[in-house]
Design a protein around this motif. Structure first.
Motif, PDB file in Angstrom:
ATOM      1  N   LYS A 199       1.276  10.934 146.863  1.00 54.89           N
ATOM      2  CA  LYS A 199       0.829  12.302 147.442  1.00 54.89           C
ATOM      3  C   LYS A 199       0.274  12.957 148.511  1.00 54.89           C
ATOM      4  CE  LYS A 199       3.369  14.178 143.522  1.00 54.89           C
ATOM      5  NZ  LYS A 199       3.354  15.129 142.583  1.00 54.89           N
ATOM      6  N   LEU A 200      -1.579  11.957 148.584  1.00 52.27           N
ATOM      7  CA  LEU A 200      -2.557  11.870 149.531  1.00 52.27           C
ATOM      8  C   LEU A 200      -2.325  12.068 150.455  1.00 52.27           C
ATOM      9  CD1 LEU A 200      -5.510  10.853 146.708  1.00 52.27           C
ATOM     10  CD2 LEU A 200      -4.518  13.896 147.439  1.00 52.27           C
ATOM     11  N   ARG A 201      -1.755  10.524 150.548  1.00 55.22           N
ATOM     12  CA  ARG A 201      -1.464   9.846 152.562  1.00 55.22           C
ATOM     13  C   ARG A 201       0.090  10.760 152.912  1.00 55.22           C
ATOM     14  NH1 ARG A 201      -0.935   4.157 150.247  1.00 55.22           N
ATOM     15  NH2 ARG A 201      -2.945   3.055 150.817  1.00 55.22           N
ATOM     16  N   GLU A 202       0.447  11.975 152.207  1.00 57.67           N
ATOM     17  CA  GLU A 202       1.906  11.878 152.683  1.00 57.67           C
ATOM     18  C   GLU A 202       1.362  13.338 153.322  1.00 57.67           C
ATOM     19  OE1 GLU A 202       4.492  13.258 149.903  1.00 57.67           O
ATOM     20  OE2 GLU A 202       5.368  11.742 149.508  1.00 57.67           O
ATOM     21  N   LEU A 235     -13.091   9.864 147.054  1.00 60.27           N
ATOM     22  CA  LEU A 235     -11.692   9.071 146.728  1.00 60.27           C
ATOM     23  C   LEU A 235     -11.743   7.136 146.598  1.00 60.27           C
ATOM     24  CD1 LEU A 235     -10.140   8.514 149.960  1.00 60.27           C
ATOM     25  CD2 LEU A 235      -9.690  10.141 148.638  1.00 60.27           C
ATOM     26  N   GLU A 236     -12.738   7.325 146.159  1.00 55.32           N
ATOM     27  CA  GLU A 236     -13.664   6.104 145.287  1.00 55.32           C
ATOM     28  C   GLU A 236     -12.926   6.278 143.379  1.00 55.32           C
ATOM     29  OE1 GLU A 236     -16.964   3.450 147.755  1.00 55.32           O
ATOM     30  OE2 GLU A 236     -17.259   5.384 145.623  1.00 55.32           O
ATOM     31  N   GLU A 291     -11.820  15.969 156.003  1.00 58.80           N
ATOM     32  CA  GLU A 291     -10.778  17.000 156.000  1.00 58.80           C
ATOM     33  C   GLU A 291     -10.310  16.777 154.434  1.00 58.80           C
ATOM     34  OE1 GLU A 291     -10.376  17.370 161.052  1.00 58.80           O
ATOM     35  OE2 GLU A 291      -9.087  16.601 159.725  1.00 58.80           O
ATOM     36  N   LEU A 292      -9.773  16.169 154.257  1.00 57.62           N
ATOM     37  CA  LEU A 292      -8.795  15.723 153.552  1.00 57.62           C
ATOM     38  C   LEU A 292      -9.542  17.030 151.915  1.00 57.62           C
ATOM     39  CD1 LEU A 292      -5.715  15.413 151.655  1.00 57.62           C
ATOM     40  CD2 LEU A 292      -6.563  12.877 151.620  1.00 57.62           C
ATOM     41  N   VAL A 293     -10.848  15.755 151.401  1.00 61.98           N
ATOM     42  CA  VAL A 293     -11.157  15.952 150.416  1.00 61.98           C
ATOM     43  C   VAL A 293     -11.418  17.053 150.189  1.00 61.98           C
ATOM     44  CG1 VAL A 293     -13.692  15.247 149.250  1.00 61.98           C
ATOM     45  CG2 VAL A 293     -11.801  13.870 150.252  1.00 61.98           C
ATOM     46  N   ILE A 294     -11.361  17.900 151.765  1.00 63.98           N
ATOM     47  CA  ILE A 294     -12.477  19.709 152.341  1.00 63.98           C
ATOM     48  C   ILE A 294     -11.573  20.193 151.754  1.00 63.98           C
ATOM     49  CG2 ILE A 294     -13.210  21.726 154.079  1.00 63.98           C
ATOM     50  CD1 ILE A 294     -14.577  19.272 154.822  1.00 63.98           C
ATOM     51  N   ARG A 295      -9.936  20.057 152.258  1.00 65.13           N
ATOM     52  CA  ARG A 295      -9.114  20.502 151.752  1.00 65.13           C
ATOM     53  C   ARG A 295      -8.662  20.679 149.501  1.00 65.13           C
ATOM     54  NH1 ARG A 295      -4.703  21.851 155.051  1.00 65.13           N
ATOM     55  NH2 ARG A 295      -6.886  21.362 156.504  1.00 65.13           N
ATOM     56  N   LEU A 296      -8.712  19.631 149.887  1.00 63.64           N
ATOM     57  CA  LEU A 296      -8.471  20.190 148.019  1.00 63.64           C
ATOM     58  C   LEU A 296      -9.434  20.441 147.659  1.00 63.64           C
ATOM     59  CD1 LEU A 296      -8.059  15.897 148.213  1.00 63.64           C
ATOM     60  CD2 LEU A 296      -5.806  17.874 147.463  1.00 63.64           C
ATOM     61  N   THR A 297     -11.044  20.209 147.601  1.00 64.68           N
ATOM     62  CA  THR A 297     -11.887  20.666 147.088  1.00 64.68           C
ATOM     63  C   THR A 297     -13.356  22.075 146.950  1.00 64.68           C
ATOM     64  OG1 THR A 297     -13.668  18.881 147.585  1.00 64.68           O
ATOM     65  CG2 THR A 297     -12.731  18.216 146.174  1.00 64.68           C
TER      66      THR A 297
END
Length: 450
Positions: A348-351, A303-304, A362-368
């Motif tokens: 979009k990430l926030r949505e 995220l950074e 969890e979001l980063v797992i979903r993305l990568t």
């Protein structure tokens, strides 16, 4: 009805968060024994080729080596040359840059590998335009972003001209004097433009396959145009079925403009896999592997790079940062000056996080770390076959999560099931080149020697 044949490449892991270094089975990413084991496993699994990624510079984040990088990266061509000596059939493909190399020298190195391996070499042609990588070559920022594929296209044209500049009968054996070169058997290659000025007589004979296979990984409009003009294989990221079908139709539809047929270009997306004896076991293994691939610090670092801010004070298992991204300077993801694009991506990430109630990690797992195929070996084999038969792909570039044993389970448990379906080879044909393994047409480009 004849079944379409599945093509598989094997990606040696180690330069991204796919590799789980904390796994007890993890080994060295620099010992030759690791590369040898991986190559022998891929050859045992009858893969078309093994594929080495390469970065030109160790990545940095906030003044330190990037959390997802590895410090040891031996030279790709040296590794592939060594692997040519301990394998017999499998193709050998390396990532080599068109921006910071020169056509004659790189064509000579790849042509040598191709000749010595009896036609098993391949080149993953990639581009760079950023000053970060250029700093290693005292050329930081010297190439405009818009020119990266202009240079790559000319680079490929020159390389192919050099590889095809020898007549097939250029060398003749003589009992008394040894081999000699036939007069006029090599054509001089000339290319003059604002990017290159080449006037060369190539000194490496043609290999049995004519020239190395060309692989390409760009996904922009320019990247797709480059691929349809020059590449034999596309290494794509389109793995969701409908998206993969759309990409397949778009790229294959561009081939006719270059006088090419559908099967002259293979599309092999990157694919991760997790196997289990049951679907539930596979899903649980997938969850555990994903958590190991995206550690708390890894999630914050990811995220950074987008926010371009210090986010170390945020809880990786909490909600996304409530601060706005800093769009004033270039970030690690290359969004320089594109304020609207950065804010749109953050939005979009926030949505997505809100809609699925995802934490940062969890979001980063979903993305990568969203694994491509998860299930029993039977399910994974069925899905791979479905993608190929229904023209979503021509096969896959398989990426394991452990070095160097990440391919073992796939070769042992999935490959036999693909063979049972009649969609995958049961042996290598003797003397087959990488072009042959991929089912590509014979190399047509030739330069007529005087």
């Amino acid at each position: 009805m004849t079944r379409r044949q599945i093509h598989l490449a094997a990606h040696f892991p180690g330069v991204n968060n796919t590799t789980v270094w904390t796994d007890p089975a993890a080994g060295s990413q620099i010992d030759f024994s690791s590369f040898e084991h991986f190559a022998r496993t891929a050859e045992r699994g009858l893969f078309d080729y093994l594929f080495l990624a390469e970065g030109l510079r160790l990545r940095e984040h906030r003044g330190r080596l990037h959390d997802l990088d590895v410090a040891g990266r031996p030279n790709t061509l040296a590794i592939l040359t060594a692997l040519a000596a301990v394998t017999e059939h499998i193709g050998l493909v390396g990532t080599l840059n068109t921006t910071f190399n020169e056509p004659y020298e790189l064509a000579r190195q790849l042509g040598t590998l191709d000749l010595l391996s009896n036609g098993r070499a391949g080149w993953n042609a990639v581009t760079s335009s950023d000053a970060f990588h250029g700093a290693n070559f005292r050329r930081g920022g010297y190439l405009d972003h818009a020119d990266r594929y202009v240079r790559a296209s000319e680079f490929a044209e020159i390389s192919k001209a050099l590889w095809s500049s020898w007549r097939d009968d250029a060398i003749e054996a003589d009992a008394e004097t040894g081999a000699f070169l036939r007069a006029g058997a090599i054509a001089r290659v000339r290319h003059a433009s604002r990017l290159f000025d080449v006037d060369a007589v190539f000194d490496v004979p043609r290999s049995p396959q004519g020239r190395p296979v060309i692989v390409q990984a760009g996904d922009s409009a320019d990247g797709r145009d480059f691929a349809t003009a020059h590449a034999d294989v596309i290494f794509s990221l389109h793995t969701e079925f409908a998206d993969a079908q759309q990409f397949y139709r778009d790229v294959k539809g561009r081939l006719a403009a270059h006088g090419r047929e559908e099967d002259s270009l293979k599309i092999l997306p990157a694919a991760t896999f997790v196997l289990g004896d049951t679907a539930d076991e596979a899903r649980e293994r997938s969850r555990e592997i994903a958590l190991a691939q995206v550690r708390p610090q890894t999630a914050i670092t990811y995220l950074e790079q987008i926010w371009n801010r210090d986010l170390s004070g945020y809880d990786p298992d909490g909600p996304l940062p409530d601060v706005e991204p800093d769009t004033g300077v270039e970030t690690a993801q290359g969004f320089a000056g594109r304020h609207a694009a950065i804010r749109a991506r953050v939005g979009k990430l926030r949505e997505q996080a809100a809609a699925e109630n995802l934490s940062i990690r969890e979001l980063v797992i979903r993305l990568t770390a969203n694994h491509t195929f998860v299930g029993t070996p039977e399910h994974v084999a069925s899905e791979i076959d479905r993608y190929v038969q229904e023209r979503a792909t021509d096969g896959f570039t398989v990426v394991g999560h452990v070095t160097p044993h990440g391919l073992d389970e796939f070769a042992d448990r999935v490959v036999p099931l693909l063979q049972e379906r009649g969609s995958y080879r049961r042996s290598y044909d003797e003397g087959a080149t990488l072009h042959d393994l991929l089912g590509l047409p014979a190399v047509r480009e030739r330069v007529t020697a005087p």
